[in-house]
Design a protein around this motif. Structure first.
Motif, PDB file in Angstrom:
ATOM      1  N   GLU A 380     -37.195  25.277 -19.072  1.00  0.00           N
ATOM      2  CA  GLU A 380     -36.098  26.276 -19.809  1.00  0.00           C
ATOM      3  C   GLU A 380     -34.883  25.057 -19.344  1.00  0.00           C
ATOM      4  N   GLY A 381     -35.763  23.901 -19.022  1.00  0.00           N
ATOM      5  CA  GLY A 381     -34.634  22.374 -18.325  1.00  0.00           C
ATOM      6  C   GLY A 381     -34.552  21.772 -16.897  1.00  0.00           C
ATOM      7  N   VAL A 382     -33.776  21.523 -16.953  1.00  0.00           N
ATOM      8  CA  VAL A 382     -33.796  20.276 -15.017  1.00  0.00           C
ATOM      9  C   VAL A 382     -33.576  21.844 -14.292  1.00  0.00           C
ATOM     10  N   SER A 383     -33.812  21.663 -13.389  1.00  0.00           N
ATOM     11  CA  SER A 383     -34.165  22.424 -11.608  1.00  0.00           C
ATOM     12  C   SER A 383     -32.241  21.524 -11.424  1.00  0.00           C
ATOM     13  N   VAL A 401     -41.736  24.624 -11.354  1.00  0.00           N
ATOM     14  CA  VAL A 401     -40.648  23.374 -11.272  1.00  0.00           C
ATOM     15  C   VAL A 401     -42.217  22.180 -11.423  1.00  0.00           C
ATOM     16  N   PHE A 402     -41.223  20.893 -11.773  1.00  0.00           N
ATOM     17  CA  PHE A 402     -42.536  20.132 -12.410  1.00  0.00           C
ATOM     18  C   PHE A 402     -41.520  18.821 -11.985  1.00  0.00           C
ATOM     19  N   GLU A 403     -42.278  17.998 -12.244  1.00  0.00           N
ATOM     20  CA  GLU A 403     -42.319  16.300 -12.312  1.00  0.00           C
ATOM     21  C   GLU A 403     -42.200  16.246 -14.078  1.00  0.00           C
ATOM     22  N   VAL A 404     -41.086  15.572 -15.431  1.00  0.00           N
ATOM     23  CA  VAL A 404     -41.576  15.573 -16.437  1.00  0.00           C
ATOM     24  C   VAL A 404     -41.880  14.107 -16.788  1.00  0.00           C
ATOM     25  N   PRO A 405     -42.142  13.388 -17.706  1.00  0.00           N
ATOM     26  CA  PRO A 405     -42.459  11.954 -17.853  1.00  0.00           C
ATOM     27  C   PRO A 405     -40.709  11.394 -18.026  1.00  0.00           C
ATOM     28  N   GLU A 406     -40.071  10.184 -17.669  1.00  0.00           N
ATOM     29  CA  GLU A 406     -39.075   9.615 -17.898  1.00  0.00           C
ATOM     30  C   GLU A 406     -38.369   9.689 -19.579  1.00  0.00           C
ATOM     31  N   GLY A 407     -37.260  10.345 -19.686  1.00  0.00           N
ATOM     32  CA  GLY A 407     -36.815   9.728 -20.705  1.00  0.00           C
ATOM     33  C   GLY A 407     -37.422  11.582 -21.794  1.00  0.00           C
ATOM     34  N   ALA A 408     -38.275  11.934 -21.213  1.00  0.00           N
ATOM     35  CA  ALA A 408     -38.600  13.844 -22.137  1.00  0.00           C
ATOM     36  C   ALA A 408     -37.955  13.807 -21.701  1.00  0.00           C
ATOM     37  N   ASP A 409     -37.523  15.456 -22.789  1.00  0.00           N
ATOM     38  CA  ASP A 409     -36.679  16.445 -23.297  1.00  0.00           C
ATOM     39  C   ASP A 409     -38.365  17.683 -23.977  1.00  0.00           C
ATOM     40  N   TRP A 410     -39.058  18.749 -23.029  1.00  0.00           N
ATOM     41  CA  TRP A 410     -39.262  19.647 -22.725  1.00  0.00           C
ATOM     42  C   TRP A 410     -39.037  20.789 -23.044  1.00  0.00           C
ATOM     43  N   THR A 411     -38.033  21.277 -23.107  1.00  0.00           N
ATOM     44  CA  THR A 411     -36.356  21.889 -23.325  1.00  0.00           C
ATOM     45  C   THR A 411     -37.907  23.483 -24.662  1.00  0.00           C
ATOM     46  N   GLY A 412     -37.571  23.957 -24.285  1.00  0.00           N
ATOM     47  CA  GLY A 412     -37.938  25.264 -25.235  1.00  0.00           C
ATOM     48  C   GLY A 412     -39.898  24.743 -25.767  1.00  0.00           C
TER      49      GLY A 412
END
Length: 435
Positions: A380-383, A401-412
């Motif tokens: 869904e996006g940033v917590s 909740v989880f961490e994503v690679p820097e610069g990545a946008d996994w929204t949706g």
């Protein structure tokens, strides 16, 4: 449903040339969409209206109105009691907002519109689907109203009887929202499992049609539905949910009480054994399904034994969540008119807090059992609590909740994760890869 009604009202205003603003102080019109299910909701609306009274009385160009259930039930009385209120529009009239505002701008008087109107005949432009608060989530009303007349509930009075929309119209709206970017669509109805029963169809058939008409290009990855009445949950529906990967294995199925005596007084149409049989059916067909429930504590005549029966139901049912409320009499309901509100407020509060603690313990136990498991979440996006983490939900509607690679946008995106630790409300996970 109220969120959807707000979106429909905003769409009607934008189509008429109005502009939505982020700050209330910048608006020349403020409309409150109201709820009347509990007294507290009504009191909050009255408080917010009172806060804007000075501005309304000092600024002749400022408009102040209400819509929704409270307006439907008490709108005429409120217009008489609150002279600074410009209009009140009921649950089936709120799409006439642009007309009302235009009339006021041309010297019209205070307006109240209530009663029957076909809310869904508002001319949804499927070529330009309405905007959402979250671009990846959409809501679609499949039916409105309720025929159950539970003794405590005001919904049939303010929302009317059950009316289902045509399946083709619903499927087209879902597709349009998906093409516009909605990755998850929630189908809405006060008693959604009763969809189509007057027309010889069913919610299961509707889900199959939507799934069959969806394509990879649409972008729809998840379909949900709320709210389910336990009496109307069928094996066909549960097996359909199990068979369709797009449909989330999550049921919001309010029990309201674990006491047969109280369930009868509430007019729910089932006993505890019947409710537990529906839970067992769901768990038998979909072992990892998420089931959420609602409970009312302090209903008229509820003894400690009655409450203990409810407590035991929560302890043993492994609900993913329970929405727990203190009973408050709603004028016009059978409970308010024929049953004494005889449970002291202090005892209602005690039972409310105790049942919340029981559900919290269930959540903690469930979370521990999920450590080490693999979950598929829709990101869904940033917590909002921790900008270093991202948030998503599993099919069972569990927050991950989880961490994503820097610069990545996994929204949706659909993401597979492994649960590393858990609290009562949150699963902390390690990303495994996009699905």
């Amino acid at each position: 449903m109220n969120k959807l009604d707000s979106e429909l009202a905003a769409e009607a205003l934008v189509d008429a040339g109005h502009v939505v603003v982020d700050d209330e102080s910048d608006a020349d019109t403020v409309v409150f969409n109201t709820c009347s299910v509990r007294e507290h909701a009504e009191q909050r609306v009255l408080s917010r209206l009172a806060q804007l009274r000075g501005r309304r009385e000092s600024d002749p160009d400022f408009r102040l109105g209400i819509m929704g259930c409270f307006a439907e039930r008490d709108g005429e009385e409120l217009l008489g009691r609150l002279p600074y209120l410009d209009f009140a529009l009921g649950t089936r009239q709120f799409l006439r907002l642009p007309e009302i505002l235009a009339d006021l701008d041309h010297g019209g008087a205070v307006r109240g519109l209530f009663g029957d109107a076909d809310v869904e005949q508002h001319g949804i432009d499927l070529a330009h689907p309405r905007q959402r608060h979250s671009g990846m989530q959409g809501f679609v009303s499949v039916m409105r109203g309720c025929d159950n007349w539970c003794s405590y509930c005001i919904v049939p009075s303010v929302r009317g009887g059950e009316v289902s929309r045509p399946a083709g119209e619903i499927a087209a709206e879902v597709k349009a929202l998906a093409l516009a970017g909605a990755r998850e669509v929630t189908l809405l109805g006060q008693n959604i499992d009763a969809y189509g029963k007057r027309d010889g169809t069913s919610l299961a058939a509707l889900l199959r049609r939507i799934d069959a008409e969806a394509t990879a290009d649409d972008g729809l990855v998840r379909l949900r539905f709320v709210t389910s009445h336990p009496r109307d949950i069928s094996r066909e529906l549960v097996e359909t949910v199990a068979a369709l990967p797009r449909v989330a294995s999550h049921f919001h199925m309010p029990a309201q009480s674990g006491s047969d005596r109280i369930l009868h007084a509430m007019g729910r149409g089932y006993d505890r054994a019947g409710y537990e049989a529906k839970v067992a059916l769901i768990c038998d067909v979909i072992p990892n399904a998420g089931i959420a429930s609602d409970f009312i504590v302090g209903f008229p005549g509820e003894t400690d034994d009655d409450y203990q029966a409810t407590r035991h139901l929560v302890e043993t049912s492994n609900f993913t969540n329970s929405f727990i409320f203190k009973y408050s009499p709603r004028p016009g309901t059978r409970a308010a008119e024929t049953m004494a509100d005889d449970v002291p407020d202090l005892e209602k509060r005690r039972r409310n807090n105790d049942l919340l603690a029981v559900q919290n313990a269930v959540n903690e136990s469930r979370g521990r059992s999920l450590v080490g498991t693999r979950q598929r979440v829709l990101v869904e996006g940033v917590s909002g609590r921790d900008a270093r983490r991202w948030l998503g939900r599993s099919e069972e509607n569990l927050i991950c909740v989880f961490e994503v690679p820097e610069g990545a946008d996994w929204t949706g995106k659909l993401l597979d994760v492994e649960v590393e630790r858990a609290t009562a409300l949150t699963l902390y996970c390690r990303p495994l890869g996009l699905a």
